[in-house]
Design a protein around this motif. Structure first.
Motif, PDB file in Angstrom:
ATOM      1  N   VAL A 102       0.833  -1.207   0.000  1.00 31.87           N
ATOM      2  CA  VAL A 102       0.000   0.000   0.000  1.00 31.87           C
ATOM      3  C   VAL A 102       0.865   1.253   0.000  1.00 31.87           C
ATOM      4  N   ASN A 103       0.589   2.149  -0.936  1.00 35.19           N
ATOM      5  CA  ASN A 103       1.073   3.519  -0.903  1.00 35.19           C
ATOM      6  C   ASN A 103      -0.180   4.364  -0.700  1.00 35.19           C
ATOM      7  N   PRO A 104      -0.271   5.110   0.406  1.00 35.96           N
ATOM      8  CA  PRO A 104      -1.521   5.807   0.721  1.00 35.96           C
ATOM      9  C   PRO A 104      -1.779   7.061  -0.105  1.00 35.96           C
ATOM     10  N   GLY A 105      -0.788   7.520  -0.888  1.00 38.48           N
ATOM     11  CA  GLY A 105      -0.932   8.770  -1.625  1.00 38.48           C
ATOM     12  C   GLY A 105      -0.039   9.825  -1.014  1.00 38.48           C
ATOM     13  N   ALA A 106      -0.214  11.080  -1.439  1.00 37.37           N
ATOM     14  CA  ALA A 106       0.682  12.150  -1.005  1.00 37.37           C
ATOM     15  C   ALA A 106      -0.050  13.478  -0.946  1.00 37.37           C
ATOM     16  N   HIS A 107       0.616  14.456  -0.356  1.00 44.40           N
ATOM     17  CA  HIS A 107      -0.026  15.753  -0.138  1.00 44.40           C
ATOM     18  C   HIS A 107       0.878  16.903  -0.549  1.00 44.40           C
ATOM     19  N   PHE A 108       1.726  16.631  -1.514  1.00 49.42           N
ATOM     20  CA  PHE A 108       2.599  17.632  -2.115  1.00 49.42           C
ATOM     21  C   PHE A 108       1.757  18.464  -3.080  1.00 49.42           C
ATOM     22  N   PRO A 109       2.010  19.760  -3.187  1.00 52.05           N
ATOM     23  CA  PRO A 109       1.119  20.626  -3.986  1.00 52.05           C
ATOM     24  C   PRO A 109       0.888  20.202  -5.432  1.00 52.05           C
ATOM     25  N   THR A 110       1.844  19.535  -6.059  1.00 47.08           N
ATOM     26  CA  THR A 110       1.668  19.166  -7.463  1.00 47.08           C
ATOM     27  C   THR A 110       1.035  17.797  -7.666  1.00 47.08           C
ATOM     28  N   VAL A 111       0.659  17.116  -6.589  1.00 48.51           N
ATOM     29  CA  VAL A 111       0.053  15.788  -6.695  1.00 48.51           C
ATOM     30  C   VAL A 111      -1.383  15.932  -7.195  1.00 48.51           C
ATOM     31  N   PRO A 112      -1.765  15.177  -8.230  1.00 45.26           N
ATOM     32  CA  PRO A 112      -3.150  15.235  -8.707  1.00 45.26           C
ATOM     33  C   PRO A 112      -4.140  14.845  -7.605  1.00 45.26           C
ATOM     34  N   ALA A 113      -5.335  15.395  -7.681  1.00 38.89           N
ATOM     35  CA  ALA A 113      -6.350  15.207  -6.636  1.00 38.89           C
ATOM     36  C   ALA A 113      -6.648  13.740  -6.355  1.00 38.89           C
ATOM     37  N   ASP A 114      -6.626  12.882  -7.370  1.00 40.62           N
ATOM     38  CA  ASP A 114      -6.976  11.477  -7.146  1.00 40.62           C
ATOM     39  C   ASP A 114      -5.895  10.708  -6.395  1.00 40.62           C
ATOM     40  N   HIS A 115      -4.733  11.331  -6.166  1.00 41.34           N
ATOM     41  CA  HIS A 115      -3.681  10.695  -5.368  1.00 41.34           C
ATOM     42  C   HIS A 115      -3.442  11.424  -4.048  1.00 41.34           C
ATOM     43  N   ARG A 116      -4.262  12.429  -3.744  1.00 35.90           N
ATOM     44  CA  ARG A 116      -4.205  13.121  -2.455  1.00 35.90           C
ATOM     45  C   ARG A 116      -5.116  12.351  -1.508  1.00 35.90           C
ATOM     46  N   SER A 117      -4.556  11.322  -0.940  1.00 34.62           N
ATOM     47  CA  SER A 117      -5.373  10.413  -0.143  1.00 34.62           C
ATOM     48  C   SER A 117      -4.567   9.839   1.013  1.00 34.62           C
ATOM     49  N   VAL A 118      -5.298   9.182   1.896  1.00 32.22           N
ATOM     50  CA  VAL A 118      -4.739   8.376   2.965  1.00 32.22           C
ATOM     51  C   VAL A 118      -5.376   6.999   2.848  1.00 32.22           C
ATOM     52  N   ALA A 119      -4.838   6.050   3.572  1.00 31.15           N
ATOM     53  CA  ALA A 119      -5.420   4.711   3.591  1.00 31.15           C
ATOM     54  C   ALA A 119      -5.767   4.342   5.022  1.00 31.15           C
ATOM     55  N   ILE A 120      -6.775   3.521   5.163  1.00 23.33           N
ATOM     56  CA  ILE A 120      -7.166   2.998   6.475  1.00 23.33           C
ATOM     57  C   ILE A 120      -7.161   1.477   6.385  1.00 23.33           C
ATOM     58  N   LEU A 121      -6.370   0.879   7.265  1.00 27.88           N
ATOM     59  CA  LEU A 121      -6.288  -0.572   7.356  1.00 27.88           C
ATOM     60  C   LEU A 121      -7.211  -1.035   8.467  1.00 27.88           C
ATOM     61  N   ASP A 122      -8.166  -1.872   8.138  1.00 30.94           N
ATOM     62  CA  ASP A 122      -9.028  -2.519   9.120  1.00 30.94           C
ATOM     63  C   ASP A 122      -8.437  -3.902   9.363  1.00 30.94           C
ATOM     64  N   THR A 123      -7.784  -4.082  10.504  1.00 34.70           N
ATOM     65  CA  THR A 123      -7.101  -5.347  10.778  1.00 34.70           C
ATOM     66  C   THR A 123      -8.074  -6.499  10.997  1.00 34.70           C
ATOM     67  N   ASP A 124      -9.283  -6.212  11.486  1.00 32.81           N
ATOM     68  CA  ASP A 124     -10.273  -7.271  11.690  1.00 32.81           C
ATOM     69  C   ASP A 124     -10.781  -7.813  10.358  1.00 32.81           C
ATOM     70  N   ALA A 125     -11.073  -6.924   9.426  1.00 35.09           N
ATOM     71  CA  ALA A 125     -11.610  -7.325   8.125  1.00 35.09           C
ATOM     72  C   ALA A 125     -10.504  -7.606   7.109  1.00 35.09           C
ATOM     73  N   ASP A 126      -9.244  -7.254   7.454  1.00 33.78           N
ATOM     74  CA  ASP A 126      -8.117  -7.404   6.538  1.00 33.78           C
ATOM     75  C   ASP A 126      -8.402  -6.665   5.228  1.00 33.78           C
ATOM     76  N   GLU A 127      -8.794  -5.381   5.369  1.00 31.19           N
ATOM     77  CA  GLU A 127      -9.155  -4.566   4.210  1.00 31.19           C
ATOM     78  C   GLU A 127      -8.485  -3.197   4.279  1.00 31.19           C
ATOM     79  N   ILE A 128      -8.253  -2.637   3.101  1.00 33.50           N
ATOM     80  CA  ILE A 128      -7.713  -1.290   2.952  1.00 33.50           C
ATOM     81  C   ILE A 128      -8.780  -0.423   2.294  1.00 33.50           C
ATOM     82  N   GLU A 129      -8.969   0.762   2.846  1.00 38.67           N
ATOM     83  CA  GLU A 129      -9.874   1.747   2.261  1.00 38.67           C
ATOM     84  C   GLU A 129      -9.074   3.034   2.023  1.00 38.67           C
ATOM     85  N   PHE A 130      -9.221   3.623   0.848  1.00 36.12           N
ATOM     86  CA  PHE A 130      -8.601   4.910   0.567  1.00 36.12           C
ATOM     87  C   PHE A 130      -9.621   6.011   0.803  1.00 36.12           C
TER      88      PHE A 130
END
Length: 170
Positions: free
Chosen positions: A137-165
């Motif tokens: 998982v790469n959660p994305g970035a928050h550098f000014p030139t990063v396109p909006a669709d990559h300005r994200s974070v990720a959440i790992l749910d350890t119980d469900a073993d799932e990643i949500e952006f």
């Protein structure tokens, strides 16, 4: 348990404040930062939310002693680990690195089979892929030139073993 994953905040305090709010609203107890905080003042955005913070250093991180001291002040469970970290969160094995070591190194960690998750940043592109039994998982970035669709974070749910952006508009 839910784990918040962020990378490449690059001193974008506004984004860090938004990220902290998103994570607090989701009940995140552990925040993992994959590097490129840049300077200690950015970390103030995460104060007061009760997060245990685990971070690794990126290629643009300066004031390392200040970053160390600030993270150490969050909680007994918070730590700046250096360039890479091995964590166990709620029974889930996680390896964290910035990624400037090269995508080959990221892939080697994933291909080792030693981890459930390999988390990295550096490339400013949100990504989730599977290598064998390891989720990368790469959660994305928050550098000014990063396109909006990559300005994200990720959440790992350890119980469900799932990643949500989650998109971050800041």
């Amino acid at each position: 348990m839910q784990v918040g994953i962020v990378s490449d905040t690059h001193d974008n305090y506004s984004a860090a404040e938004t990220i902290a709010t998103v994570f607090a609203d989701r009940g995140i107890g552990t925040l993992v930062h994959c590097g490129d905080f840049i300077a200690p003042p950015l970390l103030a955005a995460f104060e007061g939310h009760g997060f245990d913070i685990h971070g690794v250093l990126g290629n643009n991180d300066g004031e390392r002693e200040g970053l160390q001291a600030t993270i150490d002040g969050f909680s007994d469970g918070s730590q700046l680990h250096g360039r890479e970290a091995d964590l166990t969160v709620d029974g889930t094995s996680v390896h964290v690195l910035h990624g400037d070591q090269g995508i080959e190194t990221v892939n080697e960690r994933a291909d080792s089979g030693d981890y459930d998750y390999v988390l990295y940043g550096h490339f400013h592109v949100a990504e989730k892929r599977t290598e064998g039994d390891t989720t990368v998982v790469n959660p994305g970035a928050h550098f000014p030139t990063v396109p909006a669709d990559h300005r994200s974070v990720a959440i790992l749910d350890t119980d469900a073993d799932e990643i949500e952006f989650v998109g971050i508009d800041a």
